[in-house]
Design a protein around this motif. Structure first.
Motif, PDB file in Angstrom:
ATOM      1  N   VAL A 194       0.834  -1.210   0.000  1.00  0.00           N
ATOM      2  CA  VAL A 194       0.000   0.000   0.000  1.00  0.00           C
ATOM      3  C   VAL A 194       0.866   1.257   0.000  1.00  0.00           C
ATOM      4  O   VAL A 194       0.562   2.248  -0.668  1.00  0.00           O
ATOM      5  CB  VAL A 194      -0.953  -0.005   1.213  1.00  0.00           C
ATOM      6  CG1 VAL A 194      -1.746   1.293   1.284  1.00  0.00           C
ATOM      7  CG2 VAL A 194      -1.902  -1.188   1.132  1.00  0.00           C
ATOM      8  N   ARG A 262       0.864  -7.607  -3.651  1.00  0.00           N
ATOM      9  CA  ARG A 262      -0.390  -8.127  -3.104  1.00  0.00           C
ATOM     10  C   ARG A 262      -0.742  -9.465  -3.732  1.00  0.00           C
ATOM     11  O   ARG A 262      -1.158 -10.403  -3.040  1.00  0.00           O
ATOM     12  CB  ARG A 262      -1.514  -7.123  -3.352  1.00  0.00           C
ATOM     13  CG  ARG A 262      -1.473  -5.890  -2.508  1.00  0.00           C
ATOM     14  CD  ARG A 262      -1.825  -6.133  -1.073  1.00  0.00           C
ATOM     15  NE  ARG A 262      -3.179  -6.647  -0.896  1.00  0.00           N
ATOM     16  CZ  ARG A 262      -3.848  -6.588   0.233  1.00  0.00           C
ATOM     17  NH1 ARG A 262      -3.288  -6.032   1.289  1.00  0.00           N
ATOM     18  NH2 ARG A 262      -5.052  -7.093   0.352  1.00  0.00           N
ATOM     19  N   PHE A 281      -8.140  -3.289  -4.017  1.00  0.00           N
ATOM     20  CA  PHE A 281      -6.843  -2.665  -4.268  1.00  0.00           C
ATOM     21  C   PHE A 281      -6.649  -2.415  -5.755  1.00  0.00           C
ATOM     22  O   PHE A 281      -6.192  -1.340  -6.177  1.00  0.00           O
ATOM     23  CB  PHE A 281      -5.736  -3.574  -3.723  1.00  0.00           C
ATOM     24  CG  PHE A 281      -4.355  -3.024  -3.901  1.00  0.00           C
ATOM     25  CD1 PHE A 281      -3.803  -2.183  -2.958  1.00  0.00           C
ATOM     26  CD2 PHE A 281      -3.602  -3.341  -5.019  1.00  0.00           C
ATOM     27  CE1 PHE A 281      -2.526  -1.667  -3.112  1.00  0.00           C
ATOM     28  CE2 PHE A 281      -2.326  -2.835  -5.187  1.00  0.00           C
ATOM     29  CZ  PHE A 281      -1.786  -1.995  -4.225  1.00  0.00           C
TER      30      PHE A 281
END
Length: 405
Positions: A194, A262, A281
């Motif tokens: 992130v 991810r 995401f």
């Protein structure tokens, strides 16, 4: 002597690493605390004792327990002070000369960069490194883009693209290397996935403010630009292409790296349920990537428009001016840029919000990329109008008046 010293330092560091990882307790706080306790003999071994001997002698009088110890330690400390004074006095003249020469060289380089010239000619081999082969015929905008890419750095686009592709690949592989080491690693990777796109987004928005590979740099050669057989609007669009591409490259690379990490966390089986799922995401990142080009282009139009309209306040050239007035002008430009962006984003926000309100149900997470594309349409229209304004400002730009000292 130097080789022996480096060898001793290497052996000492290697023994410390072996002591630190002796019981395989890992990187947890408890394991590091136990390892640090085991390093007490290593930290007070022969090598650090020799290395810290002058400092201990210098501080010995300050930590003396009694008067006898103080007077015994005082000659060694005074000898070190005298030696240091003699060295400083002998080196002061040569240091001042070196400082003066370095200052003169920095001033020469600053003046050279300020007029848009290279500090020195690159080597013969370096001269062959160009972004891409430039043909003798074709749209003149390509030549401007080629020139600005060359000003940004001698690099091949294929080589740069290959190097950037290694970042997402490494991010995807990283979770497999730490699989089975606990949930702390998985959480660290998710947080990193992130943070990387967020940092990339901040850098992408700061590039229009700092990367002056556009009209702000080339206006020092406005007398040459005026005679180019190119419409001012097309010239302005070509000049803004390189910083726009740089910002988008940083943003896309950051998003691809975070997405790959991810995906690697999920594929390696070290993932757990958290608030930001992989589909969410992906949707949010894609929306940011699709909305950013228009925003960055608007910032570039505002920055170049300020240099064209107020060259005395925002002087062109690669090297920025220093001083209180210049700092105030840059602060004014910063706040004015973001105020203008906020006003320009009002229709974009209204249109994007309308798309989200209507399409959230039927489209699901896909609504965010669709809303980003819809919201960027008004901003692109404003950029188009801004390019025509830049063209009209460039037509009125008189180098003999606007660039006069």
């Amino acid at each position: 002597a130097a080789a022996a010293g480096l060898g001793a330092a290497g052996a000492w560091l290697w023994s410390g690493i072996g002591t630190l990882t002796a019981d395989g307790s890992g990187v947890t706080a408890r394991g590091l605390a136990a390892a640090w306790d085991r390093l007490v003999p290593w930290r007070s071994g022969p090598f650090p004792s020799i290395l810290l001997f002058p400092f201990r002698r210098l501080l010995a009088p300050a930590f003396a327990r009694d008067a006898t110890t103080f007077f015994l330690a005082l000659p060694g400390a005074l000898a070190l002070v005298v030696l240091n004074y003699v060295w400083a006095a002998g080196a002061s003249v040569s240091f001042e000369e070196a400082t003066l020469n370095a200052a003169q060289e920095r001033a020469r380089r600053r003046a050279t960069r300020g007029v848009g010239r290279a500090e020195s000619l690159p080597s013969r081999g370096k001269r062959r490194v160009v972004p891409f082969p430039l043909r003798t015929s074709g749209p003149p905008e390509v030549a401007i883009v080629w020139k600005n890419l060359l000003s940004a750095g001698r690099m091949r686009l294929r080589t740069t693209a290959g190097a950037l592709l290694l970042l997402p690949a490494a991010a995807f592989v990283a979770p497999f290397l730490v699989a089975g080491r606990g949930s702390d690693w998985a959480q660290a990777l998710r947080v990193t996935a992130v943070i990387v796109p967020m940092v990339a987004g901040i850098l992408a928005l700061s590039i229009p403010l700092g990367a002056r590979y556009d009209l702000r740099r080339d206006l020092v050669r406005a007398d040459v630009l005026k005679v180019w057989p190119l419409d001012p609007v097309r010239l302005a669009a070509a000049e803004l292409a390189v910083p726009l591409a740089m910002a988008l490259t940083v943003l896309v690379t950051g998003f691809a790296t975070g997405l790959a990490m991810r995906a690697g966390v999920a594929a390696a089986g070290v993932d757990s349920v958290d608030g930001l799922s992989l589909p969410l995401f992906t949707s949010a990142g894609a929306a940011a990537v699709l909305a950013a080009p228009a925003l960055v282009a608007a910032m570039l139009v505002l920055q170049n428009g300020a240099a064209l309209a107020f060259p005395a306040w925002f002087p062109p050239g690669e090297q920025r001016t220093a001083g209180f007035e210049a700092s105030g002008a840059r602060m004014l430009a910063f706040f004015a840029t973001f105020l203008a962006l906020a006003i320009a984003a009002i229709p974009a926000a209204l249109l994007g919000g309308l798309v989200v309100w209507i399409g959230k149900g039927p489209l699901g997470l896909l609504v965010w990329p669709v809303a980003a594309v819809s919201a960027s349409i008004p901003v692109w229209a404003e950029v188009w109008a801004g390019l025509h304004l830049l063209g009209s400002l460039f037509r009125r730009f008189d180098p003999s008046v606007d660039l006069a000292p």
